[in-house]
Design a protein around this motif. Sequence first.
Motif, PDB file in Angstrom:
ATOM      1  N   SER A 186       0.590  -1.148  -0.021  1.00  0.00           N
ATOM      2  CA  SER A 186       0.089   0.014   0.121  1.00  0.00           C
ATOM      3  C   SER A 186       1.034   0.997   0.029  1.00  0.00           C
ATOM      4  CB  SER A 186      -1.147  -0.037   1.176  1.00  0.00           C
ATOM      5  OG  SER A 186      -1.806  -1.020   1.161  1.00  0.00           O
ATOM      6  N   ILE A 187       0.398   2.272  -0.688  1.00  0.00           N
ATOM      7  CA  ILE A 187       0.929   3.618  -0.588  1.00  0.00           C
ATOM      8  C   ILE A 187       0.844   4.449   0.659  1.00  0.00           C
ATOM      9  CG2 ILE A 187       1.242   5.736  -1.860  1.00  0.00           C
ATOM     10  CD1 ILE A 187       2.088   3.135  -3.416  1.00  0.00           C
ATOM     11  N   MET A 188       1.928   4.967   1.180  1.00  0.00           N
ATOM     12  CA  MET A 188       1.838   5.789   2.396  1.00  0.00           C
ATOM     13  C   MET A 188       1.638   7.062   1.930  1.00  0.00           C
ATOM     14  SD  MET A 188       4.196   5.955   5.650  1.00  0.00           S
ATOM     15  CE  MET A 188       5.787   6.358   4.722  1.00  0.00           C
ATOM     16  N   GLU A 189       2.395   7.506   0.951  1.00  0.00           N
ATOM     17  CA  GLU A 189       2.234   9.079   0.306  1.00  0.00           C
ATOM     18  C   GLU A 189       2.673   9.156  -1.046  1.00  0.00           C
ATOM     19  OE1 GLU A 189       3.292  13.372   2.097  1.00  0.00           O
ATOM     20  OE2 GLU A 189       5.138  12.340   1.531  1.00  0.00           O
ATOM     21  N   SER A 190       2.004   9.746  -1.801  1.00  0.00           N
ATOM     22  CA  SER A 190       2.618  10.127  -3.070  1.00  0.00           C
ATOM     23  C   SER A 190       2.482  11.477  -3.060  1.00  0.00           C
ATOM     24  CB  SER A 190       1.485   9.363  -4.214  1.00  0.00           C
ATOM     25  OG  SER A 190       1.899   9.854  -5.423  1.00  0.00           O
ATOM     26  N   ASP A 191       3.633  12.209  -3.434  1.00  0.00           N
ATOM     27  CA  ASP A 191       3.866  13.569  -3.619  1.00  0.00           C
ATOM     28  C   ASP A 191       4.033  13.942  -5.046  1.00  0.00           C
ATOM     29  OD1 ASP A 191       4.576  16.302  -3.667  1.00  0.00           O
ATOM     30  OD2 ASP A 191       6.109  15.978  -2.057  1.00  0.00           O
ATOM     31  N   ILE A 192       2.858  14.610  -5.706  1.00  0.00           N
ATOM     32  CA  ILE A 192       2.714  14.988  -7.040  1.00  0.00           C
ATOM     33  C   ILE A 192       3.658  15.910  -7.391  1.00  0.00           C
ATOM     34  CG2 ILE A 192       0.349  13.761  -6.962  1.00  0.00           C
ATOM     35  CD1 ILE A 192      -0.897  16.781  -7.033  1.00  0.00           C
ATOM     36  N   GLU A 193       4.042  16.728  -6.556  1.00  0.00           N
ATOM     37  CA  GLU A 193       4.932  18.040  -6.847  1.00  0.00           C
ATOM     38  C   GLU A 193       6.280  17.332  -7.093  1.00  0.00           C
ATOM     39  OE1 GLU A 193       4.793  20.832  -4.167  1.00  0.00           O
ATOM     40  OE2 GLU A 193       2.608  21.414  -4.456  1.00  0.00           O
ATOM     41  N   SER A 194       6.881  16.569  -6.466  1.00  0.00           N
ATOM     42  CA  SER A 194       8.304  16.094  -6.579  1.00  0.00           C
ATOM     43  C   SER A 194       8.341  14.568  -7.311  1.00  0.00           C
ATOM     44  CB  SER A 194       8.881  15.697  -5.119  1.00  0.00           C
ATOM     45  OG  SER A 194       8.337  14.805  -4.319  1.00  0.00           O
ATOM     46  N   ASP A 195       7.096  13.993  -7.466  1.00  0.00           N
ATOM     47  CA  ASP A 195       6.893  12.573  -7.696  1.00  0.00           C
ATOM     48  C   ASP A 195       7.557  11.330  -7.061  1.00  0.00           C
ATOM     49  OD1 ASP A 195       5.389  13.554  -9.825  1.00  0.00           O
ATOM     50  OD2 ASP A 195       7.001  13.705 -11.173  1.00  0.00           O
ATOM     51  N   ALA A 222       0.602   2.993   7.923  1.00  0.00           N
ATOM     52  CA  ALA A 222       1.094   3.471   6.755  1.00  0.00           C
ATOM     53  C   ALA A 222      -0.013   3.790   5.908  1.00  0.00           C
ATOM     54  CB  ALA A 222       2.027   2.655   6.039  1.00  0.00           C
ATOM     55  N   PRO A 223      -1.052   2.826   5.426  1.00  0.00           N
ATOM     56  CA  PRO A 223      -1.960   2.998   4.431  1.00  0.00           C
ATOM     57  C   PRO A 223      -3.180   3.831   5.152  1.00  0.00           C
ATOM     58  CG  PRO A 223      -2.216   0.756   5.410  1.00  0.00           C
ATOM     59  CD  PRO A 223      -0.925   1.534   5.760  1.00  0.00           C
ATOM     60  N   SER A 224      -3.158   4.192   6.343  1.00  0.00           N
ATOM     61  CA  SER A 224      -4.187   5.271   6.948  1.00  0.00           C
ATOM     62  C   SER A 224      -3.969   6.458   6.566  1.00  0.00           C
ATOM     63  CB  SER A 224      -4.014   4.996   8.524  1.00  0.00           C
ATOM     64  OG  SER A 224      -2.844   5.389   9.008  1.00  0.00           O
ATOM     65  N   ILE A 225      -2.612   6.927   5.971  1.00  0.00           N
ATOM     66  CA  ILE A 225      -2.090   8.085   5.692  1.00  0.00           C
ATOM     67  C   ILE A 225      -2.949   8.960   4.726  1.00  0.00           C
ATOM     68  CG2 ILE A 225      -0.435   9.954   4.907  1.00  0.00           C
ATOM     69  CD1 ILE A 225      -0.405   8.875   8.116  1.00  0.00           C
ATOM     70  N   PRO A 226      -3.126   8.059   3.374  1.00  0.00           N
ATOM     71  CA  PRO A 226      -4.000   8.601   2.304  1.00  0.00           C
ATOM     72  C   PRO A 226      -5.584   8.918   2.733  1.00  0.00           C
ATOM     73  CG  PRO A 226      -2.607   6.893   1.535  1.00  0.00           C
ATOM     74  CD  PRO A 226      -2.341   6.767   2.950  1.00  0.00           C
ATOM     75  N   VAL A 227      -6.005   7.890   3.486  1.00  0.00           N
ATOM     76  CA  VAL A 227      -7.475   8.248   3.900  1.00  0.00           C
ATOM     77  C   VAL A 227      -7.577   9.391   5.095  1.00  0.00           C
ATOM     78  CG1 VAL A 227      -9.192   7.112   5.458  1.00  0.00           C
ATOM     79  CG2 VAL A 227      -7.733   5.563   4.062  1.00  0.00           C
ATOM     80  N   ILE A 228      -6.634   9.440   5.944  1.00  0.00           N
ATOM     81  CA  ILE A 228      -6.526  10.715   6.748  1.00  0.00           C
ATOM     82  C   ILE A 228      -6.650  11.920   5.896  1.00  0.00           C
ATOM     83  CG2 ILE A 228      -5.261  11.899   8.438  1.00  0.00           C
ATOM     84  CD1 ILE A 228      -4.441   9.502   9.539  1.00  0.00           C
ATOM     85  N   ILE A 258     -15.961   5.290  11.047  1.00  0.00           N
ATOM     86  CA  ILE A 258     -14.968   4.610  11.915  1.00  0.00           C
ATOM     87  C   ILE A 258     -13.970   4.009  10.628  1.00  0.00           C
ATOM     88  CG2 ILE A 258     -14.056   3.256  13.534  1.00  0.00           C
ATOM     89  CD1 ILE A 258     -16.390   3.785  14.947  1.00  0.00           C
ATOM     90  N   HIS A 259     -12.661   4.397  10.385  1.00  0.00           N
ATOM     91  CA  HIS A 259     -11.868   3.768   9.591  1.00  0.00           C
ATOM     92  C   HIS A 259     -10.844   3.048  10.536  1.00  0.00           C
ATOM     93  CE1 HIS A 259      -9.248   2.880   6.181  1.00  0.00           C
ATOM     94  NE2 HIS A 259      -8.134   3.182   7.011  1.00  0.00           N
ATOM     95  N   VAL A 260     -10.674   1.746  10.092  1.00  0.00           N
ATOM     96  CA  VAL A 260      -9.909   0.671  10.766  1.00  0.00           C
ATOM     97  C   VAL A 260      -8.617   0.419   9.950  1.00  0.00           C
ATOM     98  CG1 VAL A 260      -9.556  -1.356  12.373  1.00  0.00           C
ATOM     99  CG2 VAL A 260     -11.848  -0.216  12.073  1.00  0.00           C
ATOM    100  N   ALA A 261      -7.449   0.679  10.190  1.00  0.00           N
ATOM    101  CA  ALA A 261      -6.390   0.375   9.539  1.00  0.00           C
ATOM    102  C   ALA A 261      -5.686  -0.483  10.464  1.00  0.00           C
ATOM    103  CB  ALA A 261      -5.367   1.588   9.320  1.00  0.00           C
ATOM    104  N   GLY A 262      -5.926  -2.109  10.014  1.00  0.00           N
ATOM    105  CA  GLY A 262      -4.775  -2.995  10.811  1.00  0.00           C
ATOM    106  C   GLY A 262      -5.300  -4.306  10.490  1.00  0.00           C
ATOM    107  N   ALA A 263      -4.823  -5.117  11.025  1.00  0.00           N
ATOM    108  CA  ALA A 263      -5.212  -6.761  10.902  1.00  0.00           C
ATOM    109  C   ALA A 263      -6.755  -7.085  10.593  1.00  0.00           C
ATOM    110  CB  ALA A 263      -4.523  -7.497  11.678  1.00  0.00           C
TER     111      ALA A 263
END
Length: 302
Positions: free
Chosen positions: A90-99, A158-164, A229-234
Amino acid sequence: MCSQLHGKCFCDCLNWKGVCIYQEFNNNGKAAKKGRETFRCKVKEVGHLEGDVLLIRFIAPHKLALDLVHPGSYVFIRTDENFYFDVPISIMESDIESDIVSIMIEIRGIKTKKLLDIKIDDEMVIRGPYWNGVFGLKSINELKDNKALVIARGIGMAPSIPVIRKLSNNKNTLKIVIDKSPYKDVYVNEYLKQYTEGYEEINTIDKGKLSDEIKKLILNEIANGVTLIHVAGADILSFKVIEFLDNIDKRDVKVSCCNNAKMCCGEGVCGSCTARFQGHRVKRLCKVQTDPRNIFEGRRFI
């Protein structure tokens, strides 16, 4: 998968909720569509956070970086041309300015252990983009000017960051709960600072059940107006949260969660992500997008 392409005269896609394969076939001039592309991406940064936690930042093509911004985005990565070593991350962050795309990996088996050999300026083979890394995307995208609770545990941080980020951009008030177990630190702290004023550390699981602390917090947040409620875990954490909500008759509170299926092809063909449900129904979780209650209700865990 497609009954009409098998030669039948009617549509029989009972458990398929993805794009219509037959329509895509017709629109592409009666030919199979080209599969996901692979990219050779240069590694910008490698961080060994703990013995089994690895942080990698790599430079992606601009179009790929744009596609990976959305919640639930993930890619398959490998360190050589052997496609049997594809690892879904899963992606934690994708910075579209710096790619620059950031991923956090928990080293578990032979495939992920190969990633420990990656060094700065090395090249990784990336296959993607894919977007079904989160169940309940509709609830996340539609929530605006409201209140949401995000519960993240372990590598689920990590994958909770795009949701947040998505919930924050939609002007929602967020309550963030982090359970860093089994790790020593909260490794997404720098990302959380961008979208929220702070977070609360709470132990979420106690002897295979929801802890009393998290139960109390969930009740308080619902009383304060939380509607998602978003759950990011097992899966056990997602299942127990849904079970708790249903037991207290709070089915109106929407839930989203991580998709923890064991994926291989990502296209709904190989069957490694399949889960069996009551009535001998089989669902391919790499393509199914639905409410998490539908995923865990009637699922056979044994």
